[in-house]
Design an enzyme around this catalytic site. Sequence first.
Site, PDB file in Angstrom:
ATOM      1  N   ASP A   1      -5.660 -11.571  26.525  1.00  0.00           N
ATOM      2  CA  ASP A   1      -6.679 -10.537  26.290  1.00  0.00           C
ATOM      3  C   ASP A   1      -7.620 -10.888  25.139  1.00  0.00           C
ATOM      4  O   ASP A   1      -8.602 -10.183  24.910  1.00  0.00           O
ATOM      5  CB  ASP A   1      -6.007  -9.199  25.952  1.00  0.00           C
ATOM      6  CG  ASP A   1      -5.417  -8.508  27.179  1.00  0.00           C
ATOM      7  OD1 ASP A   1      -5.809  -8.856  28.310  1.00  0.00           O
ATOM      8  OD2 ASP A   1      -4.567  -7.625  26.998  1.00  0.00           O
TER       9      ASP A   1
ATOM     10  N   LYS B   1      -8.434  -1.296  24.142  1.00  0.00           N
ATOM     11  CA  LYS B   1      -8.987  -1.392  25.504  1.00  0.00           C
ATOM     12  C   LYS B   1      -8.101  -0.624  26.474  1.00  0.00           C
ATOM     13  O   LYS B   1      -6.919  -0.382  26.201  1.00  0.00           O
ATOM     14  CB  LYS B   1      -9.107  -2.852  25.975  1.00  0.00           C
ATOM     15  CG  LYS B   1      -7.793  -3.666  26.012  1.00  0.00           C
ATOM     16  CD  LYS B   1      -6.956  -3.510  27.269  1.00  0.00           C
ATOM     17  CE  LYS B   1      -5.700  -4.394  27.232  1.00  0.00           C
ATOM     18  NZ  LYS B   1      -4.663  -3.973  28.182  1.00  0.00           N
TER      19      LYS B   1
END
Length: 298
Positions: free
Chosen positions: A137, A17
């Site tokens: 996350d 990401k």
Amino acid sequence: MKSIELAAPLRLRAPAKVNLGLEVVARRPDGYHEVVTILQSVSLFDTIDLLPAPALRYTPPAGLERESDLLWRAVRLAEERFGVRLRAQIRLEKHIPLAAGLGGGSSDAGTLLGALAALAGIPLDEVERAAAALGSDVPFFVRGGTALATGTGTDLAPLSTPPNVWFVVVAPDLVIPAKTAALYGALTPDHFTDGVATRRLAAALERGDTLDPDLMHNTFTPVLREWDAVSRAIDALHAAGAQVVLPSGAGPSVFTVVPSQAVANAIADRLPAGIGRVYVCTTVARDSNASALQAAVG
Ligand code: C5P
């Protein structure tokens, strides 16, 4: 206990990401920080192969310890919280650099949890909530795509994925001990902002607008600039033609965003040798493993 047995090998792709914006808003009494961030899955993947086997088997790749490995902790969490027992041999192939701010370990864990939930018929939002126990996350990676994340980064609101977006990511060869905690620890209240720019960026994405560089901020930029390797990577991207350059998460990776693969390749080609690993990638949509999972459940 619900047992998952596979009729055929299943290959999952665990995307990295980048944070299209990350504002740290405040420090909480428990030491964690409130953030407003936009997470975007990108096409740099670890691969997780699940191979039919009579019992669970997993040997982590070199450099990872099984008990602290987030992928293994995800397997254990699925067992303890949801009663899901995977009967498979797990093979993890790492391509996302470790501790780089690109979410590699979190993605391995979140991707596997999303897959186990799909295979066992567990609602994904329940799994997202449980995944926060493995790291801030990890909930995002249960489904990936594009999301606004608030709270400590675990309260998610999905956003539309912006079209025609390419990234040039530079991961400097820099190991910062206990990186994320150290970077958060280096912040003072002067660094904190109100999160409005990132929320406006999220609203713009929902309207289908292109990414506005003026709304893209990362609170860690000044702190990371103190590392020469990070400063060199930022300056090299600008010199190669990048307009906006941001750290991903708490770094040390930095990236720029451009509207085409050709522009991304041109910037990557102009980067000097020795600044770190360079990746050209694009956006990955939410639920990107859905068709592989569909095939596995028949
Ligand atoms: O959640 P994760 O394990 O990635 O966080 C690592 C460390 O980063 C935490 O122990 C904490 O010190 C810091 N952190 C924080 N605020 C957040 C996320 C992480 O202070 N929202």
